[in-house]
Design a protein around this motif. Structure first.
Motif, PDB file in Angstrom:
ATOM      1  N   SER A  28      22.858  23.326  26.213  1.00 52.59           N
ATOM      2  CA  SER A  28      21.806  23.792  27.253  1.00 52.59           C
ATOM      3  C   SER A  28      20.976  24.806  26.674  1.00 52.59           C
ATOM      4  CB  SER A  28      23.050  24.716  28.275  1.00 52.59           C
ATOM      5  OG  SER A  28      23.646  25.582  27.755  1.00 52.59           O
ATOM      6  N   SER A  29      21.464  25.395  25.569  1.00 57.05           N
ATOM      7  CA  SER A  29      20.623  26.360  24.980  1.00 57.05           C
ATOM      8  C   SER A  29      19.750  25.883  24.004  1.00 57.05           C
ATOM      9  CB  SER A  29      21.712  27.300  24.152  1.00 57.05           C
ATOM     10  OG  SER A  29      22.339  26.349  23.111  1.00 57.05           O
ATOM     11  N   GLY A  32      17.083  27.562  34.633  1.00 58.83           N
ATOM     12  CA  GLY A  32      17.018  28.934  34.922  1.00 58.83           C
ATOM     13  C   GLY A  32      16.558  29.586  33.339  1.00 58.83           C
ATOM     14  N   LEU A  33      17.203  29.100  32.407  1.00 54.39           N
ATOM     15  CA  LEU A  33      16.922  29.553  31.021  1.00 54.39           C
ATOM     16  C   LEU A  33      15.706  29.198  30.523  1.00 54.39           C
ATOM     17  CD1 LEU A  33      20.192  28.632  29.276  1.00 54.39           C
ATOM     18  CD2 LEU A  33      19.338  31.176  29.942  1.00 54.39           C
ATOM     19  N   THR A  34      15.044  28.097  31.164  1.00 57.12           N
ATOM     20  CA  THR A  34      13.625  27.760  30.600  1.00 57.12           C
ATOM     21  C   THR A  34      12.707  28.629  31.312  1.00 57.12           C
ATOM     22  OG1 THR A  34      14.224  25.261  30.303  1.00 57.12           O
ATOM     23  CG2 THR A  34      11.917  25.768  30.439  1.00 57.12           C
ATOM     24  N   VAL A  41      15.431  33.608  21.360  1.00 51.25           N
ATOM     25  CA  VAL A  41      15.530  32.982  22.640  1.00 51.25           C
ATOM     26  C   VAL A  41      16.660  31.985  22.462  1.00 51.25           C
ATOM     27  CG1 VAL A  41      14.801  31.414  24.093  1.00 51.25           C
ATOM     28  CG2 VAL A  41      13.339  33.134  23.556  1.00 51.25           C
ATOM     29  N   LEU A  42      16.730  31.357  21.277  1.00 50.67           N
ATOM     30  CA  LEU A  42      17.894  30.302  21.176  1.00 50.67           C
ATOM     31  C   LEU A  42      19.294  31.025  20.960  1.00 50.67           C
ATOM     32  CD1 LEU A  42      18.726  27.425  20.695  1.00 50.67           C
ATOM     33  CD2 LEU A  42      17.920  27.642  18.141  1.00 50.67           C
ATOM     34  N   ALA A  43      19.364  32.111  20.355  1.00 48.96           N
ATOM     35  CA  ALA A  43      20.398  32.960  20.007  1.00 48.96           C
ATOM     36  C   ALA A  43      21.041  33.575  21.414  1.00 48.96           C
ATOM     37  CB  ALA A  43      20.258  34.032  18.851  1.00 48.96           C
ATOM     38  N   TYR A  44      19.920  33.956  22.236  1.00 51.74           N
ATOM     39  CA  TYR A  44      20.425  34.503  23.699  1.00 51.74           C
ATOM     40  C   TYR A  44      21.018  33.529  24.339  1.00 51.74           C
ATOM     41  CZ  TYR A  44      20.206  36.146  28.007  1.00 51.74           C
ATOM     42  OH  TYR A  44      20.366  36.709  29.514  1.00 51.74           O
ATOM     43  N   ALA A  45      20.257  32.498  24.406  1.00 50.28           N
ATOM     44  CA  ALA A  45      20.703  31.329  25.418  1.00 50.28           C
ATOM     45  C   ALA A  45      22.047  30.663  25.125  1.00 50.28           C
ATOM     46  CB  ALA A  45      19.571  30.026  25.289  1.00 50.28           C
ATOM     47  N   SER A  46      22.480  30.772  23.806  1.00 53.55           N
ATOM     48  CA  SER A  46      23.675  30.066  23.379  1.00 53.55           C
ATOM     49  C   SER A  46      24.840  31.023  23.919  1.00 53.55           C
ATOM     50  CB  SER A  46      23.494  29.849  21.850  1.00 53.55           C
ATOM     51  OG  SER A  46      23.626  31.128  21.270  1.00 53.55           O
ATOM     52  N   LEU A  72      31.078  28.673  27.112  1.00 48.66           N
ATOM     53  CA  LEU A  72      31.987  29.220  26.198  1.00 48.66           C
ATOM     54  C   LEU A  72      31.931  30.743  26.460  1.00 48.66           C
ATOM     55  CD1 LEU A  72      34.427  29.340  23.958  1.00 48.66           C
ATOM     56  CD2 LEU A  72      32.341  28.971  22.173  1.00 48.66           C
ATOM     57  N   ALA A  73      30.772  31.166  26.559  1.00 46.91           N
ATOM     58  CA  ALA A  73      30.644  32.678  26.691  1.00 46.91           C
ATOM     59  C   ALA A  73      30.986  33.217  27.841  1.00 46.91           C
ATOM     60  CB  ALA A  73      29.013  33.012  26.552  1.00 46.91           C
TER      61      ALA A  73
END
Length: 585
Positions: free
Chosen positions: A74-75, A162-164, A225-230, A247-248
């Motif tokens: 997803s991220s 939503g993330l996009t 952005v990638l680190a936040y999305a993960s 996981l988060a």
């Protein structure tokens, strides 16, 4: 004897060190505070032997592989989609006034908190949401809501959407900010015009000439952005699947569980979350290298056309769809916040009431006050530290090193869930039991990098001749700083302040963990209500989340205009009557 001038200079020069310590010590200490429990060391639970039991429990958790896979895919997909759409929009509208119109339309989305954006999208795609209501008149069989799994679908499609949609405006504005730099923007536009004069299609010219030079300025925002999305929590909680979650989200549930032994498993999960983020960043780096290797030939082959017209039409349609989704989401929020009775197939409520706003405003007084106070204090400290650090750069006549800049952006690149649990443990070890102070400090860690990113370019572009002139007239460094530089930077400072407030207003996990659940804000209440409370009350809280940063940015735009208008009007009011007659003559 130490003069006041020396005290100011020495204090300013110490600020970068303080700034680095303020960011590095909590993050590194938080990571250590997660690492020790992950290996079974929790003296408070009489566990002082290092073991791998936490990791065994984590790996044996039902659905753990799916959690990991869902978080990674997803991220990565959402970041890739946001980047591709950003590049397509830039290429399609590079020399068009529509680019800045799109910027003005998408700009306000940047300051919308993630939780509010997720609630708005959920109201759009839910079975009885705005999309179903708009299409139901043409589909006679839709007398009841359709049976689909959005949101909370097991594939995470609604979460990716939503993330996009939330990160797209950020990447686009970062790209436009880079193009706004005088040297870079003029150079790339000149090169683009040369490519057009040589017969290249506008889209091809952008991809061959502009993008390779623009991408280095987008690398850090993309990685953030990638680190936040993960490790995002708010959007997966509202839009993501529940069985299993990402996981988060699972780590957050384990940490808040009444069974304290689950903190060992939660800490092990936080370490895995950090490794996942590092793996994703490494994957993006490898993707960069592969793209550069395989696209090198196409950059120099002299081909002028790659279905540019078709891609341009596709981008125009895609832009229209994206803007429509955003507008429909906001419209759905507003309608639900005022809706009375609203049966399913109807596109509009049968009546509009103020009851939900009246009830919510009575209940949100304390969360609203907490939100504003915490955001204001954290942002004020961040702005002061940023200004002093940038002034220290000029006093030392050199900018911060790349390593120091990387340390400033450390909280943006390391998943917050990987060190916030450890930060809570660290605060307990030093005896910091003041929930309000802990929350403000937690917000400061995330506000500070954005404020520095917003202010740095404006401060470094200041014309030094004004400062030299004031110094030659006997002004001390403190007076030059306060009376020459800060007035020139009024507008950028207020914009940075508004951005810091917007970042603080959107913080969910730092508020929840650092405050131990005792400090309620608009964001924590909105996320809690989105889990199953009244859709109308959730809409009110989501709109309030949007309204707060909107007010901040309006004031940041209005105050400089008011101040500068008074300054331009004051010389005429103070002018001597004789001089007025001479000017008329």
């Amino acid at each position: 004897m130490i003069h006041a001038r020396d005290i100011f200079t020495r204090s300013i020069k110490l600020t970068p060190t303080l700034l680095m310590a303020l960011l590095v010590i909590p993050v590194v200490g938080g990571l250590i505070g997660v690492l020790l429990p992950a290996f079974g060391y929790i003296p408070a639970l009489d566990k002082t032997t290092f073991t791998l039991r936490g990791f065994y429990s984590l790996f044996n958790t039902a659905g753990f592989a799916n959690m990991l896979l869902l978080s990674a895919i997803s991220s990565l997909v959402s970041t890739l989609l946001a980047f591709i759409i950003t590049v397509l929009i830039l290429a399609c509208y590079f020399n068009s006034p529509w680019l800045y119109r799109i910027q003005r339309l998408l700009g306000p989305i940047l300051v919308i908190p993630h939780a509010a954006a997720a609630i708005a999208i959920s109201f759009l795609i839910t079975p009885s949401g705005m999309i179903s209501r708009l299409f139901s008149p043409w589909l006679s069989q839709w007398d009841s809501p359709p049976d689909w799994m959005f949101p909370h679908d097991s594939w995470g499609i609604s979460m990716v959407l939503g993330l996009t949609l939330k990160e797209l405006p950020f990447l686009l504005l970062m790209a436009l900010g880079a193009l706004a730099q005088a040297d870079l923007g003029a150079k790339l536009r000149a090169q683009h015009k040369v490519a057009l004069s040589l017969g290249y299609c506008p889209m091809t010219a952008f991809f061959k000439v502009v993008l390779p030079n623009l991408y280095p300025f987008l690398r850090l925002p993309i990685l953030a952005v990638l680190a936040y999305a993960s490790a995002s929590v708010e959007i997966p909680l509202i839009l993501g699947p529940n069985a299993p979650p990402t996981l988060a989200v699972a780590i957050m549930h384990w940490f808040n569980d009444v069974d304290l032994t689950l903190r060992i498993q939660a800490s092990a999960g936080a370490i895995m979350q950090l490794l996942l983020a590092m793996g994703l960043l490494l994957s993006w780096w490898l993707l960069e290298k592969l793209t550069k290797k395989f696209s090198h030939g196409s950059l120099i082959n002299g081909r002028r056309e790659y279905a540019g017209q078709l891609i341009q039409r596709f981008t125009q349609v895609l832009t229209f769809i994206l803007l429509s989704i955003i507008m429909l989401s906001l419209a759905g929020l507003i309608l639900w916040s005022f809706a009375g009775y609203w049966r399913f197939p109807d596109a509009l409520p049968s009546q509009f009431v103020l009851l939900h706003w009246q009830h919510a405003l009575q209940q949100m007084q304390t969360p609203l006050l907490n939100t504003v106070v915490i955001g204001f204090v954290a942002t004020l400290v961040a702005v002061i530290l940023t200004l002093f650090t940038l002034e220290a750069e000029q006093l030392r006549t050199r900018n911060l090193s790349n390593f120091a800049s990387l340390l400033i952006y450390l909280p943006m690149l390391i998943p917050s869930i990987a060190f916030l649990f450890g930060l809570v443990w660290l605060q307990e070890q030093v005896g910091s039991h003041h929930a309000y102070f802990n929350v403000i400090f937690g917000h400061l860690l995330f506000v500070l990098p954005y404020v520095f990113l917003s202010l740095a370019s404006s401060y470094r572009r200041l014309d030094p001749r004004f400062s030299h002139l004031a110094a030659s007239l006997g002004a001390t460094p403190s007076k030059v700083f306060l009376r020459v530089k800060l007035p020139q930077l009024l507008a950028p400072i207020l914009i940075a302040f508004a951005l810091g407030l917007a970042v603080s207003f959107s913080q969910y996990l730092p508020t929840l963990l650092s405050g131990g659940g005792r400090i309620n804000t608009i964001t924590t209440e909105a996320v809690a209500l989105a889990g199953g409370a009244s859709r109308r009350v959730s809409a009110v809280y989501a709109l309030m989340q949007m309204l707060l940063p909107a007010i901040a940015f309006f004031l940041a735009w209005f105050i400089p205009k008011l101040v500068f208008a008074k300054q331009t009007a004051s010389p005429h009011k103070l002018q001597h009557p004789t001089l007025k007659q001479q000017s008329k003559a």
